[in-house]
Motif scaffolding. Sequence first.
Motif: not given
Length: 558
Positions: A94, A98-99, A102, A113, A117, A120-121
Amino acid sequence: MTDTTGRLIRRMFWRQRRDNALCATFWSLHQVCEALVPVAIGLVIDQAVGTGSTSAMAWSVLGIFALFTALTMGWRSGFWFLSRAVTEESHQLRMRVVRRVVGGQGVRTGRQSGELLSIATSDTQSAAELLELGTRGVSALVGLTVSTVVLLRIDWSLGLGLVVGVPILVLGLNALGPVVGRRTSAQQQAVGRAAATASDLLRGLRPLRGFGGVDEAVRRYRTASRTSLRAGVGTVKAGATFIGASTFTTGLLITVVAALAGWYALEGRITIGQLITIVGLATFLTDPVLNLADCVFRLATARASAARVAEVLAAPERVPSGTRTARPGPLTLDTVHAPGLDGVDFTVAPGELLGIVTAETGTADSVTELLAGARAPERGEVRLADTPMRDLDLGSLRRTVLVEPHGVDLFGTTLREVLQTGDDRDDEALRAAMASASVGDLLADHTGFDRELVDHGLNLSGGQRQRLALSRALLADRPVTVFRDPTTAIDAVTEHAIADGIRAHRSGDGRATVLVTTSAPLLDRCDRVVFLRAGCVAAVGRHRDLLADSSYAEVVLR
Protein backbone atom coordinates in the motif's frame (compact mmCIF):
# COMPACT_ATOMS: atom_id res chain seq x y z
CA MET A 1 2.94 -7.78 -17.42
CA THR A 2 3.33 -11.45 -16.51
CA ASP A 3 7.02 -10.92 -15.70
CA THR A 4 6.35 -7.90 -13.49
CA THR A 5 3.54 -9.72 -11.67
CA GLY A 6 5.71 -12.79 -11.10
CA ARG A 7 8.54 -10.60 -9.84
CA LEU A 8 6.20 -8.84 -7.42
CA ILE A 9 4.90 -12.16 -6.05
CA ARG A 10 8.39 -13.64 -5.67
CA ARG A 11 9.58 -10.58 -3.76
CA MET A 12 6.53 -10.76 -1.49
CA PHE A 13 7.37 -14.33 -0.50
CA TRP A 14 11.05 -13.48 -0.08
CA ARG A 15 10.36 -10.51 2.20
CA GLN A 16 8.03 -12.58 4.40
CA ARG A 17 10.01 -15.84 4.11
CA ARG A 18 10.53 -16.29 7.87
CA ASP A 19 6.89 -15.86 8.95
CA ASN A 20 5.69 -17.75 5.89
CA ALA A 21 7.98 -20.71 6.62
CA LEU A 22 6.90 -20.79 10.26
CA CYS A 23 3.24 -20.64 9.27
CA ALA A 24 3.69 -23.45 6.73
CA THR A 25 5.49 -25.55 9.38
CA PHE A 26 2.81 -25.10 12.05
CA TRP A 27 -0.06 -25.58 9.62
CA SER A 28 1.61 -28.71 8.23
CA LEU A 29 1.83 -29.97 11.83
CA HIS A 30 -1.89 -29.23 12.16
CA GLN A 31 -2.69 -31.18 8.99
CA VAL A 32 -0.49 -34.14 10.02
CA CYS A 33 -2.19 -34.28 13.41
CA GLU A 34 -5.63 -34.12 11.79
CA ALA A 35 -4.67 -36.96 9.47
CA LEU A 36 -3.41 -39.01 12.42
CA VAL A 37 -6.62 -38.58 14.45
CA PRO A 38 -8.52 -41.36 12.59
CA VAL A 39 -5.35 -43.48 12.63
CA ALA A 40 -5.15 -43.07 16.41
CA ILE A 41 -8.83 -43.93 16.87
CA GLY A 42 -8.41 -47.02 14.71
CA LEU A 43 -5.42 -48.13 16.78
CA VAL A 44 -7.35 -47.53 20.02
CA ILE A 45 -10.15 -49.77 18.79
CA ASP A 46 -7.78 -52.54 17.68
CA GLN A 47 -5.20 -52.33 20.48
CA ALA A 48 -7.22 -51.14 23.50
CA VAL A 49 -10.95 -51.70 23.00
CA GLY A 50 -10.48 -54.98 21.16
CA THR A 51 -8.03 -56.37 23.76
CA GLY A 52 -9.71 -54.85 26.85
CA SER A 53 -6.34 -53.65 28.17
CA THR A 54 -6.71 -50.92 30.82
CA SER A 55 -3.13 -49.66 30.44
CA ALA A 56 -3.47 -49.53 26.67
CA MET A 57 -6.67 -47.48 27.06
CA ALA A 58 -4.94 -45.04 29.46
CA TRP A 59 -2.04 -44.54 27.09
CA SER A 60 -4.51 -44.14 24.22
CA VAL A 61 -6.37 -41.35 26.04
CA LEU A 62 -3.09 -39.53 26.80
CA GLY A 63 -1.92 -39.95 23.20
CA ILE A 64 -5.16 -38.58 21.73
CA PHE A 65 -5.07 -35.66 24.19
CA ALA A 66 -1.49 -34.83 23.10
CA LEU A 67 -2.50 -35.17 19.45
CA PHE A 68 -5.38 -32.71 19.80
CA THR A 69 -3.22 -30.29 21.78
CA ALA A 70 -0.58 -30.28 19.03
CA LEU A 71 -3.35 -29.98 16.41
CA THR A 72 -4.89 -26.90 18.07
CA MET A 73 -1.62 -25.12 18.88
CA GLY A 74 -0.28 -25.80 15.40
CA TRP A 75 -3.21 -24.00 13.78
CA ARG A 76 -3.15 -21.08 16.23
CA SER A 77 0.60 -20.53 15.95
CA GLY A 78 0.53 -20.73 12.16
CA PHE A 79 -2.36 -18.27 11.99
CA TRP A 80 -0.45 -15.78 14.16
CA PHE A 81 2.64 -15.84 11.93
CA LEU A 82 0.49 -15.64 8.78
CA SER A 83 -1.54 -12.68 10.08
CA ARG A 84 1.65 -10.78 10.80
CA ALA A 85 3.09 -11.53 7.36
CA VAL A 86 -0.08 -10.55 5.46
CA THR A 87 -0.55 -7.37 7.50
CA GLU A 88 3.05 -6.25 7.03
CA GLU A 89 3.10 -7.09 3.33
CA SER A 90 -0.21 -5.40 2.54
CA HIS A 91 1.04 -2.30 4.37
CA GLN A 92 4.29 -2.30 2.40
CA LEU A 93 2.48 -2.71 -0.90
CA ARG A 94 0.00 0.00 0.00
CA MET A 95 2.78 2.45 0.91
CA ARG A 96 4.72 1.63 -2.27
CA VAL A 97 1.67 2.28 -4.44
CA VAL A 98 0.84 5.52 -2.62
CA ARG A 99 4.44 6.77 -2.86
CA ARG A 100 4.50 5.84 -6.54
CA VAL A 101 1.28 7.72 -7.29
CA VAL A 102 1.68 10.84 -5.17
CA GLY A 103 5.50 11.06 -5.17
CA GLY A 104 7.33 13.81 -6.98
CA GLN A 105 8.13 11.74 -10.05
CA GLY A 106 4.53 10.73 -10.75
CA VAL A 107 3.60 7.81 -13.00
CA ARG A 108 2.29 7.53 -16.53
CA THR A 109 -0.83 5.39 -16.31
CA GLY A 110 -4.23 5.38 -17.95
CA ARG A 111 -5.92 4.59 -14.62
CA GLN A 112 -8.31 7.14 -13.17
CA SER A 113 -7.95 8.37 -9.60
CA GLY A 114 -10.79 6.12 -8.37
CA GLU A 115 -9.09 3.07 -9.89
CA LEU A 116 -5.76 4.00 -8.31
CA LEU A 117 -7.49 4.36 -4.94
CA SER A 118 -9.01 0.88 -5.37
CA ILE A 119 -5.60 -0.56 -6.25
CA ALA A 120 -3.93 1.12 -3.25
CA THR A 121 -6.52 -0.28 -0.82
CA SER A 122 -8.35 -3.46 -1.81
CA ASP A 123 -5.89 -4.80 -4.43
CA THR A 124 -2.85 -4.51 -2.16
CA GLN A 125 -4.70 -6.45 0.54
CA SER A 126 -5.84 -9.11 -1.92
CA ALA A 127 -2.34 -9.46 -3.40
CA ALA A 128 -0.82 -9.93 0.08
CA GLU A 129 -3.23 -12.81 0.67
CA LEU A 130 -1.17 -14.83 -1.82
CA LEU A 131 1.05 -15.53 1.19
CA GLU A 132 -1.84 -17.34 2.84
CA LEU A 133 -2.57 -19.36 -0.29
CA GLY A 134 1.03 -20.54 -0.45
CA THR A 135 1.12 -21.78 3.13
CA ARG A 136 -2.34 -23.35 2.86
CA GLY A 137 -1.32 -25.15 -0.31
CA VAL A 138 1.86 -26.53 1.28
CA SER A 139 0.07 -27.74 4.43
CA ALA A 140 -2.77 -29.29 2.38
CA LEU A 141 -0.24 -31.24 0.30
CA VAL A 142 1.49 -32.45 3.48
CA GLY A 143 -1.87 -33.64 4.85
CA LEU A 144 -2.67 -35.44 1.59
CA THR A 145 0.76 -37.08 1.57
CA VAL A 146 0.36 -38.43 5.12
CA SER A 147 -3.14 -39.70 4.35
CA THR A 148 -1.95 -41.41 1.18
CA VAL A 149 0.97 -43.09 2.98
CA VAL A 150 -1.36 -44.39 5.71
CA LEU A 151 -3.84 -45.71 3.13
CA LEU A 152 -1.03 -47.37 1.14
CA ARG A 153 0.11 -49.16 4.31
CA ILE A 154 -3.44 -50.34 4.99
CA ASP A 155 -4.30 -51.30 1.40
CA TRP A 156 -2.29 -50.41 -1.68
CA SER A 157 -5.35 -50.04 -3.97
CA LEU A 158 -6.93 -47.36 -1.79
CA GLY A 159 -3.68 -45.41 -1.56
CA LEU A 160 -3.10 -45.73 -5.28
CA GLY A 161 -6.60 -44.43 -5.94
CA LEU A 162 -5.83 -41.30 -4.01
CA VAL A 163 -2.40 -40.87 -5.61
CA VAL A 164 -4.09 -40.86 -9.03
CA GLY A 165 -7.44 -39.26 -8.16
CA VAL A 166 -6.34 -36.19 -6.18
CA PRO A 167 -3.93 -34.79 -8.82
CA ILE A 168 -6.58 -35.28 -11.53
CA LEU A 169 -9.10 -33.47 -9.34
CA VAL A 170 -6.77 -30.55 -8.58
CA LEU A 171 -5.69 -30.18 -12.21
CA GLY A 172 -9.32 -30.19 -13.32
CA LEU A 173 -10.15 -27.45 -10.84
CA ASN A 174 -7.07 -25.50 -11.87
CA ALA A 175 -8.42 -25.39 -15.43
CA LEU A 176 -11.32 -23.29 -14.11
CA GLY A 177 -8.92 -20.78 -12.53
CA PRO A 178 -8.35 -18.58 -15.63
CA VAL A 179 -12.11 -18.19 -16.09
CA VAL A 180 -12.48 -16.92 -12.54
CA GLY A 181 -9.40 -14.71 -13.00
CA ARG A 182 -10.82 -13.03 -16.10
CA ARG A 183 -14.17 -12.42 -14.41
CA THR A 184 -12.47 -11.05 -11.29
CA SER A 185 -10.18 -8.74 -13.24
CA ALA A 186 -13.15 -7.38 -15.20
CA GLN A 187 -15.04 -6.77 -11.97
CA GLN A 188 -12.10 -4.98 -10.34
CA GLN A 189 -11.71 -2.67 -13.32
CA ALA A 190 -15.45 -1.97 -13.43
CA VAL A 191 -15.51 -1.17 -9.71
CA GLY A 192 -12.52 1.17 -10.15
CA ARG A 193 -14.23 3.00 -13.01
CA ALA A 194 -17.45 3.36 -11.01
CA ALA A 195 -15.47 4.76 -8.07
CA ALA A 196 -13.68 7.22 -10.36
CA THR A 197 -16.99 8.37 -11.86
CA ALA A 198 -18.49 8.83 -8.39
CA SER A 199 -15.43 10.80 -7.24
CA ASP A 200 -15.62 13.11 -10.26
CA LEU A 201 -19.37 13.57 -9.72
CA LEU A 202 -18.97 14.56 -6.05
CA ARG A 203 -16.09 16.92 -6.70
CA GLY A 204 -17.93 18.66 -9.54
CA LEU A 205 -21.38 18.66 -7.93
CA ARG A 206 -21.55 22.42 -7.41
CA PRO A 207 -20.75 23.44 -11.03
CA LEU A 208 -22.92 20.58 -12.31
CA ARG A 209 -25.86 22.03 -10.43
CA GLY A 210 -25.00 25.44 -11.84
CA PHE A 211 -25.41 24.48 -15.49
CA GLY A 212 -27.97 21.70 -15.00
CA GLY A 213 -25.65 18.78 -15.69
CA VAL A 214 -26.59 16.66 -12.67
CA ASP A 215 -29.00 14.43 -14.61
CA GLU A 216 -26.37 13.61 -17.23
CA ALA A 217 -23.74 12.95 -14.56
CA VAL A 218 -26.14 10.64 -12.70
CA ARG A 219 -26.89 8.80 -15.95
CA ARG A 220 -23.18 8.20 -16.53
CA TYR A 221 -22.68 6.97 -12.99
CA ARG A 222 -25.70 4.68 -13.30
CA THR A 223 -24.20 3.19 -16.46
CA ALA A 224 -20.81 2.64 -14.78
CA SER A 225 -22.49 1.20 -11.68
CA ARG A 226 -24.59 -1.25 -13.71
CA THR A 227 -21.49 -2.37 -15.58
CA SER A 228 -19.82 -2.99 -12.22
CA LEU A 229 -22.90 -4.88 -11.01
CA ARG A 230 -22.95 -7.14 -14.08
CA ALA A 231 -19.23 -7.84 -13.67
CA GLY A 232 -19.78 -8.63 -9.98
CA VAL A 233 -22.64 -11.02 -10.75
CA GLY A 234 -20.48 -12.73 -13.38
CA THR A 235 -17.71 -13.17 -10.81
CA VAL A 236 -20.14 -14.63 -8.25
CA LYS A 237 -21.51 -17.07 -10.85
CA ALA A 238 -18.02 -18.20 -11.80
CA GLY A 239 -17.13 -18.62 -8.14
CA ALA A 240 -20.31 -20.57 -7.39
CA THR A 241 -19.68 -22.88 -10.34
CA PHE A 242 -16.13 -23.45 -9.16
CA ILE A 243 -17.14 -24.20 -5.56
CA GLY A 244 -19.97 -26.49 -6.67
CA ALA A 245 -17.67 -28.45 -8.98
CA SER A 246 -14.97 -28.81 -6.32
CA THR A 247 -17.44 -29.90 -3.62
CA PHE A 248 -19.15 -32.46 -5.88
CA THR A 249 -15.97 -34.05 -7.20
CA THR A 250 -14.38 -34.16 -3.74
CA GLY A 251 -17.48 -35.80 -2.28
CA LEU A 252 -17.54 -38.33 -5.12
CA LEU A 253 -13.89 -39.26 -4.53
CA ILE A 254 -14.42 -39.70 -0.79
CA THR A 255 -17.58 -41.76 -1.33
CA VAL A 256 -15.73 -44.15 -3.62
CA VAL A 257 -12.89 -44.57 -1.10
CA ALA A 258 -15.33 -45.19 1.79
CA ALA A 259 -17.38 -47.70 -0.25
CA LEU A 260 -14.29 -49.68 -1.22
CA ALA A 261 -13.14 -49.71 2.40
CA GLY A 262 -16.51 -51.11 3.54
CA TRP A 263 -16.32 -53.82 0.90
CA TYR A 264 -12.78 -54.76 1.95
CA ALA A 265 -13.91 -54.98 5.61
CA LEU A 266 -16.73 -57.35 4.67
CA GLU A 267 -14.23 -59.53 2.80
CA GLY A 268 -11.85 -59.52 5.80
CA ARG A 269 -9.03 -57.74 3.95
CA ILE A 270 -8.94 -55.02 6.66
CA THR A 271 -9.87 -54.92 10.37
CA ILE A 272 -12.69 -52.90 11.93
CA GLY A 273 -10.13 -50.45 13.32
CA GLN A 274 -8.63 -50.02 9.85
CA LEU A 275 -12.13 -49.49 8.42
CA ILE A 276 -12.74 -46.71 10.93
CA THR A 277 -9.33 -45.26 10.08
CA ILE A 278 -10.12 -45.29 6.35
CA VAL A 279 -13.57 -43.71 6.82
CA GLY A 280 -12.05 -41.07 9.12
CA LEU A 281 -9.28 -40.36 6.61
CA ALA A 282 -11.81 -40.13 3.81
CA THR A 283 -13.71 -37.52 5.84
CA PHE A 284 -10.46 -35.70 6.68
CA LEU A 285 -9.49 -35.61 3.01
CA THR A 286 -12.33 -33.14 2.43
CA ASP A 287 -10.32 -30.49 4.28
CA PRO A 288 -7.01 -30.53 2.33
CA VAL A 289 -8.69 -31.15 -1.04
CA LEU A 290 -11.16 -28.30 -0.55
CA ASN A 291 -8.28 -26.20 0.77
CA LEU A 292 -6.43 -26.78 -2.48
CA ALA A 293 -9.59 -26.04 -4.46
CA ASP A 294 -10.14 -22.81 -2.53
CA CYS A 295 -6.50 -21.86 -3.10
CA VAL A 296 -6.99 -22.33 -6.85
CA PHE A 297 -10.12 -20.17 -6.77
CA ARG A 298 -8.60 -17.40 -4.66
CA LEU A 299 -5.34 -17.57 -6.57
CA ALA A 300 -7.13 -16.23 -9.65
CA THR A 301 -8.50 -13.28 -7.66
CA ALA A 302 -5.27 -12.54 -5.80
CA ARG A 303 -3.14 -12.81 -8.93
CA ALA A 304 -5.43 -10.40 -10.78
CA SER A 305 -4.99 -7.93 -7.91
CA ALA A 306 -1.22 -8.48 -7.89
CA ALA A 307 -1.16 -7.76 -11.64
CA ARG A 308 -2.89 -4.41 -11.08
CA VAL A 309 -0.50 -3.51 -8.25
CA ALA A 310 2.49 -4.52 -10.38
CA GLU A 311 1.18 -2.40 -13.25
CA VAL A 312 1.21 0.74 -11.10
CA LEU A 313 4.60 -0.04 -9.54
CA ALA A 314 6.13 -0.72 -12.98
CA ALA A 315 4.53 2.30 -14.68
CA PRO A 316 7.15 4.67 -16.11
CA GLU A 317 7.95 7.82 -14.16
CA ARG A 318 6.82 11.15 -15.57
CA VAL A 319 10.07 12.79 -14.48
CA PRO A 320 13.22 11.08 -13.18
CA SER A 321 14.74 12.27 -9.91
CA GLY A 322 18.33 13.40 -9.66
CA THR A 323 20.66 13.22 -6.68
CA ARG A 324 21.72 16.82 -6.07
CA THR A 325 20.09 18.84 -3.30
CA ALA A 326 18.05 21.80 -4.47
CA ARG A 327 18.89 25.22 -3.04
CA PRO A 328 17.27 28.63 -3.51
CA GLY A 329 18.38 30.76 -6.40
CA PRO A 330 17.33 32.06 -9.81
CA LEU A 331 14.81 29.86 -11.65
CA THR A 332 15.60 29.89 -15.36
CA LEU A 333 14.00 28.56 -18.55
CA ASP A 334 16.77 28.49 -21.16
CA THR A 335 15.58 28.10 -24.78
CA VAL A 336 12.96 25.60 -23.68
CA HIS A 337 10.92 23.61 -26.19
CA ALA A 338 7.86 21.76 -24.88
CA PRO A 339 4.20 21.40 -25.87
CA GLY A 340 3.02 24.98 -26.39
CA LEU A 341 6.54 26.43 -25.98
CA ASP A 342 8.98 27.20 -28.78
CA GLY A 343 12.35 28.30 -27.43
CA VAL A 344 11.17 30.25 -24.37
CA ASP A 345 13.73 32.15 -22.24
CA PHE A 346 13.14 33.92 -18.93
CA THR A 347 14.54 34.00 -15.38
CA VAL A 348 12.79 34.46 -12.06
CA ALA A 349 15.18 36.31 -9.77
CA PRO A 350 15.14 35.89 -5.96
CA GLY A 351 12.76 38.42 -4.41
CA GLU A 352 10.96 39.03 -7.71
CA LEU A 353 7.20 38.91 -8.29
CA LEU A 354 6.91 37.75 -11.90
CA GLY A 355 3.74 37.45 -13.96
CA ILE A 356 3.39 35.07 -16.91
CA VAL A 357 0.55 35.71 -19.35
CA THR A 358 -0.68 33.47 -22.12
CA ALA A 359 -4.04 32.93 -23.80
CA GLU A 360 -3.32 29.23 -24.49
CA THR A 361 -4.19 26.76 -21.73
CA GLY A 362 -1.67 24.22 -23.04
CA THR A 363 1.12 26.79 -22.85
CA ALA A 364 0.18 27.69 -19.27
CA ASP A 365 0.13 23.96 -18.39
CA SER A 366 3.61 23.44 -19.82
CA VAL A 367 5.07 26.44 -18.00
CA THR A 368 3.55 25.34 -14.68
CA GLU A 369 4.76 21.75 -15.05
CA LEU A 370 8.27 22.83 -16.08
CA LEU A 371 8.60 25.16 -13.08
CA ALA A 372 7.36 22.35 -10.81
CA GLY A 373 9.83 19.83 -12.23
CA ALA A 374 6.88 17.67 -13.27
CA ARG A 375 7.83 17.77 -16.96
CA ALA A 376 11.18 17.55 -18.72
CA PRO A 377 11.66 19.88 -21.70
CA GLU A 378 11.99 18.34 -25.15
CA ARG A 379 14.91 20.66 -25.81
CA GLY A 380 16.55 23.38 -23.77
CA GLU A 381 17.03 23.39 -20.02
CA VAL A 382 15.32 24.41 -16.80
CA ARG A 383 17.73 25.43 -14.03
CA LEU A 384 17.40 26.31 -10.36
CA ALA A 385 20.37 28.17 -8.86
CA ASP A 386 22.36 27.29 -12.02
CA THR A 387 21.72 23.56 -11.49
CA PRO A 388 19.77 21.66 -14.18
CA MET A 389 16.45 20.60 -12.68
CA ARG A 390 16.89 17.07 -14.05
CA ASP A 391 19.88 16.67 -11.67
CA LEU A 392 17.91 17.72 -8.57
CA ASP A 393 16.46 15.36 -6.02
CA LEU A 394 12.70 15.86 -6.32
CA GLY A 395 12.16 15.69 -2.57
CA SER A 396 14.47 18.64 -1.95
CA LEU A 397 13.05 20.42 -5.01
CA ARG A 398 9.54 20.24 -3.50
CA ARG A 399 10.92 21.87 -0.33
CA THR A 400 12.33 24.72 -2.41
CA VAL A 401 9.71 25.25 -5.13
CA LEU A 402 5.97 25.06 -4.45
CA VAL A 403 3.48 25.09 -7.32
CA GLU A 404 -0.13 25.68 -6.26
CA PRO A 405 -2.30 24.31 -9.10
CA HIS A 406 -5.52 25.85 -10.33
CA GLY A 407 -7.55 22.80 -9.27
CA VAL A 408 -8.08 23.09 -5.50
CA ASP A 409 -7.74 20.10 -3.17
CA LEU A 410 -8.37 20.66 0.53
CA PHE A 411 -7.48 17.93 3.03
CA GLY A 412 -8.88 17.82 6.53
CA THR A 413 -12.12 18.25 8.45
CA THR A 414 -11.39 21.64 10.05
CA LEU A 415 -9.82 24.93 8.94
CA ARG A 416 -6.76 24.20 11.08
CA GLU A 417 -6.23 20.80 9.45
CA VAL A 418 -6.71 22.23 5.96
CA LEU A 419 -4.03 24.86 6.59
CA GLN A 420 -1.41 22.39 7.83
CA THR A 421 1.74 22.47 5.70
CA GLY A 422 4.00 20.25 7.77
CA ASP A 423 5.44 23.23 9.67
CA ASP A 424 4.48 24.24 13.19
CA ARG A 425 2.60 27.51 12.63
CA ASP A 426 0.87 29.39 15.44
CA ASP A 427 -2.57 30.93 15.16
CA GLU A 428 -1.16 34.39 14.38
CA ALA A 429 0.65 33.01 11.32
CA LEU A 430 -2.54 31.27 10.20
CA ARG A 431 -4.53 34.50 10.57
CA ALA A 432 -1.91 36.50 8.68
CA ALA A 433 -1.97 34.08 5.73
CA MET A 434 -5.78 34.03 5.66
CA ALA A 435 -5.86 37.83 5.79
CA SER A 436 -3.44 38.03 2.85
CA ALA A 437 -5.79 35.74 0.91
CA SER A 438 -8.87 37.73 2.04
CA VAL A 439 -10.50 34.68 3.59
CA GLY A 440 -10.43 35.82 7.23
CA ASP A 441 -14.24 35.98 7.20
CA LEU A 442 -14.28 32.20 7.74
CA LEU A 443 -13.05 32.87 11.29
CA ALA A 444 -15.98 35.17 12.09
CA ASP A 445 -18.02 32.62 14.05
CA HIS A 446 -17.16 31.25 17.51
CA THR A 447 -15.58 28.03 16.18
CA GLY A 448 -12.56 29.83 14.68
CA PHE A 449 -9.96 27.43 13.30
CA ASP A 450 -12.06 24.50 14.52
CA ARG A 451 -14.77 25.27 11.98
CA GLU A 452 -15.85 21.96 10.47
CA LEU A 453 -15.54 21.26 6.75
CA VAL A 454 -17.08 18.42 4.79
CA ASP A 455 -15.20 16.36 2.23
CA HIS A 456 -12.71 18.58 0.35
CA GLY A 457 -14.43 21.67 1.73
CA LEU A 458 -17.59 21.15 -0.30
CA ASN A 459 -19.60 23.23 2.18
CA LEU A 460 -17.59 26.29 1.08
CA SER A 461 -18.03 28.34 -2.06
CA GLY A 462 -15.59 27.96 -4.94
CA GLY A 463 -14.01 31.31 -4.10
CA GLN A 464 -13.56 30.38 -0.42
CA ARG A 465 -11.93 27.10 -1.32
CA GLN A 466 -9.61 28.87 -3.77
CA ARG A 467 -8.61 31.45 -1.15
CA LEU A 468 -8.00 28.75 1.47
CA ALA A 469 -5.66 26.97 -0.93
CA LEU A 470 -3.91 30.29 -1.50
CA SER A 471 -3.54 30.76 2.29
CA ARG A 472 -2.05 27.28 2.62
CA ALA A 473 0.52 28.02 -0.11
CA LEU A 474 1.47 31.30 1.58
CA LEU A 475 1.89 29.49 4.90
CA ALA A 476 4.23 26.95 3.29
CA ASP A 477 6.54 29.92 2.59
CA ARG A 478 8.82 28.23 0.03
CA PRO A 479 11.76 30.18 -1.48
CA VAL A 480 9.94 29.95 -4.84
CA THR A 481 6.13 29.79 -5.05
CA VAL A 482 4.18 29.48 -8.30
CA PHE A 483 0.44 30.22 -8.44
CA ARG A 484 -1.67 29.08 -11.38
CA ASP A 485 -4.81 31.23 -11.87
CA PRO A 486 -5.40 31.67 -8.10
CA THR A 487 -8.37 34.10 -8.34
CA THR A 488 -10.64 32.84 -11.12
CA ALA A 489 -13.59 32.26 -8.73
CA ILE A 490 -13.21 35.61 -6.89
CA ASP A 491 -14.91 38.95 -7.42
CA ALA A 492 -12.96 41.99 -8.65
CA VAL A 493 -12.87 43.87 -5.31
CA THR A 494 -11.54 40.83 -3.42
CA GLU A 495 -9.09 40.16 -6.25
CA HIS A 496 -7.45 43.58 -5.72
CA ALA A 497 -7.14 42.88 -1.99
CA ILE A 498 -5.58 39.47 -2.67
CA ALA A 499 -3.10 41.01 -5.12
CA ASP A 500 -1.92 43.40 -2.40
CA GLY A 501 -1.90 40.57 0.15
CA ILE A 502 0.29 38.29 -1.98
CA ARG A 503 2.80 41.04 -2.66
CA ALA A 504 3.01 42.02 1.00
CA HIS A 505 3.21 38.44 2.28
CA ARG A 506 5.90 37.33 -0.18
CA SER A 507 8.11 40.43 -0.01
CA GLY A 508 11.53 40.28 1.59
CA ASP A 509 14.03 37.46 2.36
CA GLY A 510 14.64 36.83 -1.36
CA ARG A 511 11.39 34.89 -1.87
CA ALA A 512 10.45 34.65 -5.55
CA THR A 513 6.80 34.43 -6.66
CA VAL A 514 5.43 33.51 -10.08
CA LEU A 515 1.83 34.22 -11.08
CA VAL A 516 0.69 32.32 -14.17
CA THR A 517 -2.49 34.30 -14.75
CA THR A 518 -4.43 36.71 -16.94
CA SER A 519 -5.78 38.66 -13.94
CA ALA A 520 -5.11 42.39 -14.41
CA PRO A 521 -5.08 43.19 -10.64
CA LEU A 522 -2.48 40.48 -9.97
CA LEU A 523 -0.35 41.44 -12.95
CA ASP A 524 -0.45 45.10 -11.93
CA ARG A 525 1.42 44.21 -8.69
CA CYS A 526 4.14 42.26 -10.51
CA ASP A 527 7.66 43.61 -10.88
CA ARG A 528 7.77 42.20 -14.39
CA VAL A 529 5.41 40.41 -16.79
CA VAL A 530 6.38 37.88 -19.48
CA PHE A 531 3.83 37.71 -22.30
CA LEU A 532 3.82 34.43 -24.26
CA ARG A 533 2.17 34.25 -27.65
CA ALA A 534 2.30 31.36 -30.14
CA GLY A 535 4.73 29.57 -27.82
CA CYS A 536 7.30 32.40 -27.81
CA VAL A 537 8.13 35.36 -25.57
CA ALA A 538 6.28 38.20 -27.30
CA ALA A 539 7.00 40.95 -24.77
CA VAL A 540 8.49 41.58 -21.31
CA GLY A 541 7.82 44.59 -19.11
CA ARG A 542 5.53 46.18 -16.54
CA HIS A 543 1.83 45.43 -16.81
CA ARG A 544 0.77 49.03 -17.48
CA ASP A 545 3.42 49.45 -20.14
CA LEU A 546 2.40 46.20 -21.90
CA LEU A 547 -1.22 47.36 -22.12
CA ALA A 548 -0.11 49.43 -25.12
CA ASP A 549 0.27 46.09 -26.96
CA SER A 550 -3.21 45.29 -28.29
CA SER A 551 -2.56 41.54 -28.22
CA TYR A 552 -1.63 41.70 -24.55
CA ALA A 553 -4.53 43.99 -23.69
CA GLU A 554 -6.96 41.64 -25.43
CA VAL A 555 -5.84 38.75 -23.19
CA VAL A 556 -5.82 40.51 -19.80
CA LEU A 557 -8.76 42.90 -20.22
CA ARG A 558 -11.34 40.55 -21.73
